[in-house]
Design an enzyme around this catalytic site. Structure first.
Site, short mmCIF file in Angstrom:
data_model
loop_
_atom_site.label_atom_id
_atom_site.label_comp_id
_atom_site.label_asym_id
_atom_site.label_seq_id
_atom_site.Cartn_x
_atom_site.Cartn_y
_atom_site.Cartn_z
N ASN A 126 0.59 -1.11 -0.13
CA ASN A 126 -0.11 0.00 -0.06
C ASN A 126 0.84 1.45 0.07
O ASN A 126 2.22 1.37 0.56
CB ASN A 126 -1.02 -0.04 1.19
CG ASN A 126 -0.26 -0.26 2.55
OD1 ASN A 126 0.70 -0.72 2.77
ND2 ASN A 126 -0.84 0.42 3.55
N ALA A 130 -0.60 12.26 1.41
CA ALA A 130 -1.07 13.30 2.33
C ALA A 130 -2.44 13.56 1.94
O ALA A 130 -3.14 14.10 2.93
CB ALA A 130 -0.15 14.34 2.10
N CYS A 131 -2.72 13.39 0.60
CA CYS A 131 -4.33 13.82 0.19
C CYS A 131 -5.13 12.35 0.41
O CYS A 131 -4.76 11.61 -0.72
CB CYS A 131 -4.30 14.32 -1.17
SG CYS A 131 -6.03 14.65 -1.83
N TYR A 132 -5.30 12.13 1.44
CA TYR A 132 -5.89 10.73 1.79
C TYR A 132 -6.51 9.94 0.56
O TYR A 132 -6.27 8.83 0.61
CB TYR A 132 -6.72 10.49 3.14
CG TYR A 132 -6.03 10.98 4.51
CD1 TYR A 132 -4.53 11.39 4.32
CD2 TYR A 132 -6.59 11.35 5.49
CE1 TYR A 132 -3.89 11.48 5.39
CE2 TYR A 132 -6.10 11.65 6.74
CZ TYR A 132 -4.77 11.68 6.63
OH TYR A 132 -3.87 11.98 7.82
N CYS A 137 -4.20 1.00 -2.57
CA CYS A 137 -4.11 -0.15 -1.76
C CYS A 137 -3.34 -1.36 -2.30
O CYS A 137 -2.82 -1.05 -3.68
CB CYS A 137 -5.53 -0.98 -1.55
SG CYS A 137 -6.44 0.07 -0.72
N GLU A 139 -3.51 -4.37 -2.98
CA GLU A 139 -3.85 -5.34 -3.81
C GLU A 139 -3.93 -4.59 -5.33
O GLU A 139 -3.73 -5.06 -6.32
CB GLU A 139 -5.42 -5.61 -3.63
CG GLU A 139 -5.56 -6.56 -2.33
CD GLU A 139 -5.55 -5.71 -1.11
OE1 GLU A 139 -6.44 -6.04 -0.33
OE2 GLU A 139 -5.17 -4.52 -1.08
N CYS A 174 -10.98 -2.74 -3.57
CA CYS A 174 -10.28 -3.85 -4.04
C CYS A 174 -10.67 -4.93 -4.44
O CYS A 174 -10.44 -5.78 -5.49
CB CYS A 174 -9.19 -4.08 -2.96
SG CYS A 174 -7.80 -3.03 -2.49
#
Length: 223
Positions: A126, A130-132, A137, A139, A174
Site C-alpha cells: 500500500n 497526504a491527500c488521503y 491499496c 492489491e 479492491c
C-alpha cells in the site's frame, strides 16, 4: 558382411550405452520418483512396469520399489501438499512486500502477491498520500504491476498485514478491482503468523458487476 553387419554392431553398442545410462539414473543418490517420471516421459519408458530405485536418504543405499495402483495414491497426496506449499509461499512473498509499505499516516502495512496462470508472481504494497483519497491499496498496486507487464489472467492473490487477531480482508474497492479480472480466482486472506483462509473473488463480492455486464444488450425502457 559389409553394411548390415556394421548397422547391427552400432545398434548393439547403442543399446548397451542406453541401458547403462538408465541404470546410473535409477541408482543415483537423491533420485526422486518425480524425476524418474519426467525422464521416463522424455525417453518413452514405461515406468509403471519398471523397478524404480527410491533411496530413503542421500547416505543410504537405494531401495527398489514398484509403481502400482496402490502407491499411485501417494502421488496425489504429494501433489496436494505441493499446492498447499504454493499458497504459503505466495503469502510469504506478500509478507515480504509488506516491508516496503509506505503508510506514514495509518501505520497499517499491507502487502500483496499475485500469481498468474503462467507461474509469474508480482508483489506490491500500500502507498499512502497526504491527500488521503489518493492512497493506493496493496492489491491495486500489485494487480496494476502485473497488468502493466501484459498479464491479465490470474490464478491467486495473497494479502498480508500485521494483524494477528484476524485475517486481513480487502476493502470494497479492491474487491471490485480484483473482480475486473475474473470472479473465480483464489484470494488468500492471511494473518501475521502465516495462517490463512481461502476464498474466491465471487465469495468476497457476490452478485457482482463486471466486464461481461457491459456486453449485455441494453433493455429498452417502454415509454
Amino acid at each position: 558382411m559389409g553394411v548390415p553387419w556394421l548397422v547391427g554392431y552400432l545398434k548393439a553398442v547403442l543399446k548397451v550405452t542406453l541401458e547403462t545410462y538408465v541404470t546410473l539414473l535409477l541408482h543415483r543418490p537423491g533420485c526422486t520418483l518425480g524425476y524418474l517420471q519426467k525422464v521416463g516421459e522424455e525417453g518413452n519408458w514405461d515406468w509403471l512396469d519398471a523397478d524404480v530405485a527410491k533411496p530413503t536418504s542421500r547416505s543410504s543405499e537405494p531401495q527398489t520399489t514398484r509403481l502400482t495402483q496402490s502407491n499411485m495414491s501417494d502421488l496425489k497426496i504429494k501433489s496436494e501438499s505441493a499446492q498447499l506449499s504454493g499458497a504459503k509461499e505466495l503469502i510469504e512473498q506478500a509478507q515480504n512486500a509488506k516491508q516496503f509499505s509506505y503508510s506514514p499516516y495509518s501505520k497499517f502495512r499491507v502487502g500483496a502477491a499475485v500469481l498468474t496462470h503462467d507461474g509469474k508472481v508480482f508483489t506490491g504494497c500500500n502507498v499512502e498520500n497526504a491527500c488521503y483519497p489518493l492512497g493506493i491499496c496493496a492489491e491495486g498496486v500489485t494487480i496494476s504491476k502485473a497488468v502493466s507487464e501484459g498479464f491479465r489472467d490470474f490464478k491467486a492473490i495473497a494479502i498480508a498485514s500485521d494483524m494477528n487477531d484476524q485475517f486481513i480482508s480487502p476493502c470494497g474497492g479492491c474487491r471490485q478491482f480484483m473482480r475486473e479480472f475474473g470472479a473465480n480466482w483464489i484470494v488468500y486472506l492471511s494473518k501475521a503468523d502465516g495462517s490463512y483462509m481461502e476464498m474466491k473473488v465471487a465469495e468476497l463480492l457476490p452478485v457482482s458487476f463486471g466486464p461481461d455486464d457491459l456486453k449485455e444488450k441494453q433493455i429498452k425502457v417502454l415509454k
